[in-house]
Write an enzyme that holds these catalytic residues in place. Structure first.
Site, short mmCIF file in Angstrom:
data_model
loop_
_atom_site.label_atom_id
_atom_site.label_comp_id
_atom_site.label_asym_id
_atom_site.label_seq_id
_atom_site.Cartn_x
_atom_site.Cartn_y
_atom_site.Cartn_z
N LYS A 123 29.37 23.82 -35.02
CA LYS A 123 30.66 24.18 -35.61
C LYS A 123 30.98 23.12 -36.65
CE LYS A 123 35.46 25.06 -34.59
NZ LYS A 123 36.46 25.32 -33.53
N LYS A 169 28.96 28.40 -36.83
CA LYS A 169 30.28 28.75 -37.33
C LYS A 169 30.70 27.79 -38.42
CE LYS A 169 35.00 28.81 -35.81
NZ LYS A 169 35.91 28.46 -34.76
#
Ligand code: PBG
Length: 324
Positions: free
Chosen positions: A195, A248
């Site tokens: 992330k 992400k």
């Protein structure tokens, strides 16, 4: 000049043959739809920067769950907006927290719908960070304890899978250990492994009221300049017990998805995040792009890069278009 030209255009000439040789095809089973739930009654409020995405109070979820079920979307990812915030993020792990209530309610409406919960503290802490703070620093290990506690409370509420999004070190083993001790050995973990600290989360932070009140998330979310580090994060998460790894955001990180897919043998998820959604929505509202064509192309590119699972605010739209 070759005598015989390799004529690739032969297989492009007619639509049926293009369909037959198509390597990447989107399918309803690829998608997870995120849902924002909030306290109160009778609330269905559109998020200004995310047209078509709403905050729902629990009592208003029924229609939405019906739509999702009828479209045959298999899974939702729940985000909560709590009633109160404090420096320990208490409302993230209380038994009647917003996510816990939503999970129980959705499971009552449709027990077949697969309910994944986002596990993090940032929506629940007064300072808006994904862990607890001491002297202006985000502490790691004490935060992991609370994050694991949050995951356990989601499991107790009936979640089918937990998805930690905080980026603390060791959180997957922390969560796995606690879930196992408490009898949830079979509950899978989808880890937001890579992330990145990204500006693409802007609209979400408005939607979830989760912007950090001081500083930024760079001391725990990844530097987007790094791809080897992303591979290390995935490797560690798998070692610690992640069943599914995630990249992400998605669109600016297709290379990371592809590399991760080549390196590892666990399912790969990609999160097509809020900023990616809002940019398309804004441009299509201006009449500058064709929304359906662009969304289809974007989601196909994420799958082509290697994502097995795509989390997207466009899930309902794309499934409708696939059914046309
Ligand atoms: C919580 C969380 C965020 C997103 C998912 N989980 C925001 C953040 O890290 O600031 C972003 C989702 C999106 O932008 O659509 N940690």
């Amino acid at each position: 000049m070759l005598d015989i030209v390799r004529r690739n255009r032969r297989l492009r000439e007619k639509s049926p043959i293009r369909a037959l040789v198509r390597e990447t095809k989107l399918h309803v089973d690829d998608f997870v739809y995120p849902l924002f739930v909030t306290h109160g009654v009778g609330i269905k409020e559109e998020i200004p920067s995310m047209p078509g995405v709403f905050h729902y109070s629990i009592d208003m979820l029924q229609d939405e769950i019906e739509v999702i079920t009828n479209l045959k979307i298999k899974a939702v990812l729940i985000f909560g907006l709590p009633e109160y915030k404090d420096d320990q993020g208490t409302s993230a792990y209380i038994e009647d927290g917003i996510v816990q209530q939503a999970v129980r309610h959705i499971k009552n409406l449709n027990k077949e719908l697969y309910v994944i919960t986002d596990v993090c503290l940032c929506q629940y802490t007064s300072h808006g960070h994904c862990g607890i703070i001491e002297n202006g620093l985000v502490l790691n290990d004490p935060s992991v304890q609370l994050i694991a506690k949050t995951a356990l409370s989601h499991a107790r509420a009936g979640a089918d899978m937990v998805a930690p999004s905080d980026m603390m070190d060791g959180r997957i083993s922390g969560i796995r250990a606690l879930l196992d001790i408490e009898g949830y050995q079979n509950l899978p973990i989808m880890s937001y492994s890579s992330k990145f600290s990204s500006s693409f989360y802007g609209p979400f932070r408005e939607a979830a009221d989760s912007a950090p009140q001081f500083g930024d998330r760079k001391s725990y979310q990844m530097d987007y300049c790094n791809s080897r580090e992303a591979m290390m994060e995935m490797e560690l998460d798998i070692q610690e017990g992640a069943d599914i790894i995630m990249v992400k955001p998605a669109l600016s990180y297709l290379d990371i998805i592809k590399q991760g897919k080549e390196h590892f043998n666990v399912p790969m998820a990609a999160y097509n995040v809020s900023g990616e959604y809002s940019m398309i929505k804004a441009a299509s509202k201006m009449g500058w792009i064709d929304e359906k064509q662009i969304v289809t192309e974007v989601l196909t590119s994420i799958k082509r890069a290697g994502a097995d699972i795509i989390i997207t605010y466009f899930a309902k739209d794309i499934v409708k278009w696939l059914n046309e």
